[in-house]
Scaffold this active site. Structure first.
Site, PDB file in Angstrom:
ATOM      1  N   ASN A  28      20.194  -8.466  29.918  1.00  0.00           N
ATOM      2  CA  ASN A  28      19.913  -7.408  28.947  1.00  0.00           C
ATOM      3  C   ASN A  28      21.030  -7.210  27.932  1.00  0.00           C
ATOM      4  O   ASN A  28      21.145  -6.155  27.324  1.00  0.00           O
ATOM      5  CB  ASN A  28      19.648  -6.091  29.678  1.00  0.00           C
ATOM      6  CG  ASN A  28      18.359  -6.133  30.445  1.00  0.00           C
ATOM      7  OD1 ASN A  28      17.432  -6.834  30.063  1.00  0.00           O
ATOM      8  ND2 ASN A  28      18.298  -5.406  31.544  1.00  0.00           N
TER       9      ASN A  28
ATOM     10  N   GLY B 263      20.837   1.836  32.776  1.00  0.00           N
ATOM     11  CA  GLY B 263      20.071   1.894  34.021  1.00  0.00           C
ATOM     12  C   GLY B 263      19.654   0.542  34.576  1.00  0.00           C
ATOM     13  O   GLY B 263      19.278   0.435  35.740  1.00  0.00           O
ATOM     14  N   ASP B 264      19.701  -0.505  33.759  1.00  0.00           N
ATOM     15  CA  ASP B 264      19.337  -1.844  34.219  1.00  0.00           C
ATOM     16  C   ASP B 264      20.190  -2.880  33.499  1.00  0.00           C
ATOM     17  O   ASP B 264      19.716  -3.926  33.092  1.00  0.00           O
ATOM     18  CB  ASP B 264      17.847  -2.104  33.969  1.00  0.00           C
ATOM     19  CG  ASP B 264      17.359  -3.396  34.618  1.00  0.00           C
ATOM     20  OD1 ASP B 264      17.931  -3.799  35.653  1.00  0.00           O
ATOM     21  OD2 ASP B 264      16.424  -4.013  34.083  1.00  0.00           O
ATOM     22  N   LEU B 265      21.455  -2.564  33.332  1.00  0.00           N
ATOM     23  CA  LEU B 265      22.344  -3.430  32.579  1.00  0.00           C
ATOM     24  C   LEU B 265      22.673  -4.679  33.387  1.00  0.00           C
ATOM     25  O   LEU B 265      23.015  -4.607  34.553  1.00  0.00           O
ATOM     26  CB  LEU B 265      23.629  -2.672  32.247  1.00  0.00           C
ATOM     27  CG  LEU B 265      24.474  -3.199  31.114  1.00  0.00           C
ATOM     28  CD1 LEU B 265      23.673  -3.356  29.836  1.00  0.00           C
ATOM     29  CD2 LEU B 265      25.649  -2.266  30.875  1.00  0.00           C
TER      30      LEU B 265
END
Length: 179
Positions: free
Chosen positions: A53, A47-49
């Protein structure tokens, strides 16, 4: 020189790594494998790659910051997955890695979905349609959305059925009431 050796061995965010050509290819392959495993086995979308991250250490790619990851049955999971694919495509493309899957093909590779249309608007429409369908099926009880629970529950039922069958076999057939 000790400081330089320590710096070269430490864990770094992907955004801070200077890759050799082979390391970049390896990082990309590990990314695809990791995203696919998260989706198909863990039933999660990051979801926030981004390059912030993902960590690189000793030739291994590590996914971090999974606290905001969502289950694949979330109403926006596929939209987030496509965003993750687009973000990571842009990262590796900016590093001039050859033979990348474009975001749409990466999405299909990771998710296992095989969409027929690969122009951007129709692809987005298919994602939205699929998400609406899955949410509808979830709300109306037609979808299997909790794989871990369902698998454990079915295994427990099978064990219970086996135990009951064994108890019936042990019965000596004497059906007279007890006094």
């Amino acid at each position: 020189t000790i400081h330089k050796q320590w710096y070269q061995r430490r864990v770094r965010a992907l955004k801070d790594v200077v890759f050799s050509s082979n390391q970049l290819k390896s990082a990309y392959q590990q990314l695809l494998s990791g995203m696919k495993a998260m989706f198909s086995k863990a039933k999660l979308v990051h979801g926030d790659l981004s390059a912030y991250n993902l960590l690189w250490y000793n030739g291994v790619l590590y996914f971090i910051d999974l606290s905001q990851a969502i289950l694949i049955d979330h109403p926006s999971a596929l939209t987030y997955l496509y965003r993750d694919c687009t973000t990571m495509y842009n990262y590796f493309h900016s590093r001039e890695l050859k033979n990348l899957l474009d975001p749409k093909k990466m999405f299909c590779h990771v998710s296992g979905y095989d969409f027929k249309y690969f122009d951007e608007p129709s692809f987005i429409t298919q994602i939205e349609h699929l998400q609406r369908k899955e949410v509808h099926e979830f709300k109306h009880g037609n979808a299997s959305t909790d794989y871990a629970f369902e698998t454990s529950f079915n295994e427990a039922l099978a064990i219970t059925s086996e135990s009951e069958d064994e108890e019936e076999e042990e019965d000596d057939g004497d059906d007279e009431p007890l006094e």
